[in-house]
Design an enzyme around this catalytic site. Sequence first.
Site, PDB file in Angstrom:
ATOM      1  N   MET A 159       0.938  -1.183   0.093  1.00  0.00           N
ATOM      2  CA  MET A 159       0.087  -0.068   0.147  1.00  0.00           C
ATOM      3  C   MET A 159       0.801   1.346  -0.217  1.00  0.00           C
ATOM      4  SD  MET A 159      -3.162   0.784  -0.044  1.00  0.00           S
ATOM      5  CE  MET A 159      -4.859   1.359   0.875  1.00  0.00           C
ATOM      6  N   GLY A 160       1.334   1.523  -1.037  1.00  0.00           N
ATOM      7  CA  GLY A 160       2.335   2.478  -1.503  1.00  0.00           C
ATOM      8  C   GLY A 160       1.693   3.756  -1.858  1.00  0.00           C
TER       9      GLY A 160
ATOM     10  N   ILE B 252       1.113   3.906  -5.354  1.00  0.00           N
ATOM     11  CA  ILE B 252       0.236   3.509  -6.194  1.00  0.00           C
ATOM     12  C   ILE B 252      -0.744   2.599  -5.672  1.00  0.00           C
ATOM     13  CG2 ILE B 252       0.013   1.853  -8.160  1.00  0.00           C
ATOM     14  CD1 ILE B 252       2.938   2.354  -8.575  1.00  0.00           C
TER      15      ILE B 252
ATOM     16  N   ARG C 162       3.974  -3.370   4.977  1.00  0.00           N
ATOM     17  CA  ARG C 162       5.000  -3.550   6.195  1.00  0.00           C
ATOM     18  C   ARG C 162       4.773  -2.746   7.122  1.00  0.00           C
ATOM     19  NH1 ARG C 162      10.417  -2.310   2.744  1.00  0.00           N
ATOM     20  NH2 ARG C 162       9.072  -0.723   1.831  1.00  0.00           N
TER      21      ARG C 162
ATOM     22  N   ARG D 152       5.828  -6.795 -10.163  1.00  0.00           N
ATOM     23  CA  ARG D 152       7.031  -7.484 -10.755  1.00  0.00           C
ATOM     24  C   ARG D 152       6.581  -8.708 -10.977  1.00  0.00           C
ATOM     25  NH1 ARG D 152       8.324  -3.209 -12.138  1.00  0.00           N
ATOM     26  NH2 ARG D 152      10.418  -2.140 -11.944  1.00  0.00           N
TER      27      ARG D 152
ATOM     28  N   GLU E  93       9.712 -12.431 -18.572  1.00  0.00           N
ATOM     29  CA  GLU E  93       8.920 -11.379 -19.167  1.00  0.00           C
ATOM     30  C   GLU E  93      10.081 -10.797 -20.238  1.00  0.00           C
ATOM     31  OE1 GLU E  93       8.213  -6.845 -18.042  1.00  0.00           O
ATOM     32  OE2 GLU E  93       7.133  -8.240 -16.743  1.00  0.00           O
TER      33      GLU E  93
ATOM     34  N   HIS F 172       3.210  -5.206 -19.798  1.00  0.00           N
ATOM     35  CA  HIS F 172       3.967  -4.165 -18.990  1.00  0.00           C
ATOM     36  C   HIS F 172       3.750  -2.893 -19.266  1.00  0.00           C
ATOM     37  CE1 HIS F 172       7.601  -4.271 -15.703  1.00  0.00           C
ATOM     38  NE2 HIS F 172       6.663  -3.155 -15.589  1.00  0.00           N
TER      39      HIS F 172
END
Length: 323
Positions: free
Chosen positions: A154-155, A157, A177, A236, A265, A284
């Site tokens: 939950m940053g 973005i 975290r 990622r 990828e 991506h």
Amino acid sequence: MAKHKVVVIGDLFPSARESLEQKCDLVIWDKPERIPQELLYDWIQTAEGLFSRGDIKVDEELLSRAPHLRVVAQASVGYDNIDIDFCTKRSIPFGNTLGVLVEATADLTFGLVLTSARRIHEGWNFVKEGKWVGRKNIPYGVDLYGKTLGIVGMGSIGAAVARRANAFGMNVIYHNRKIRQDHNELSANYVDFSELLTESDFLVVLVPLSPSSRHLFGEEQFKKMKSSAYFINASRGPVVDTKALYNALIHQEIAYAALDVTDPEPINHDHPLLSLPNVLITPHIGSATIETRTKMAELTVENILAGLERKPLPACVNNQVNY
């Protein structure tokens, strides 16, 4: 006055290229495939700046061949391809584009939620293939309203995705975290990882890649999720054990996967995941808007130019060596 030599890996928007060319001599690898390693080693020997790309390993081996290097910058937020510790040891600041791509990536992430839930792409294929002959046999999706969206990571973005989910009447839970001090403003409730797995109807992954997050989602985690759950990865590829995800989908341990990133990828066209009807994969494109990519390129150029002039980078990861 002699210009600085800068190695550029990847395409440059015209405005960004013009800004660099005013003060720098550029050697550019703009092909989609990875630059041959020996060619990169040859170019980097006299380079003072490196405009990197995610498929380049900026590690001790590369940096040891670059005695004149002053700065490395990359048009991305993530930097799992960069050995930050060794850059710091060499007193080389590394610049990324933190904050520039938040809204574009959140749009794409929630777009994957909406598109997969309502089978929008499948509906288009249904029409295109001439199958739309009445109201029967059309692709049926599921509602978003009233469903629980779980966010891992939950940053900035994640918070932007939460705001979009709120607008659709979804319940938002998250695991991070640290508990966010503003989660009440985001109408989001903190839960432990296990509860997030079991309670989410839609689970969005937005964690950076690190040793602790590699294969964060594997067989054990998918088994804990609802059989009706939708899994969305916009972080990622290696955060997910691809084989475990494939098995979870074919054994109906989860209902659906929507991925903007994969491991490997790019994913091969004959990869088993692509044979499944309950998968949506985009190449991506989280930050791939003209406006956002332009801003990312321009900030990367600003980082490069600042480093070459031994001035503080506008966006530096290893601030302890930021001039």
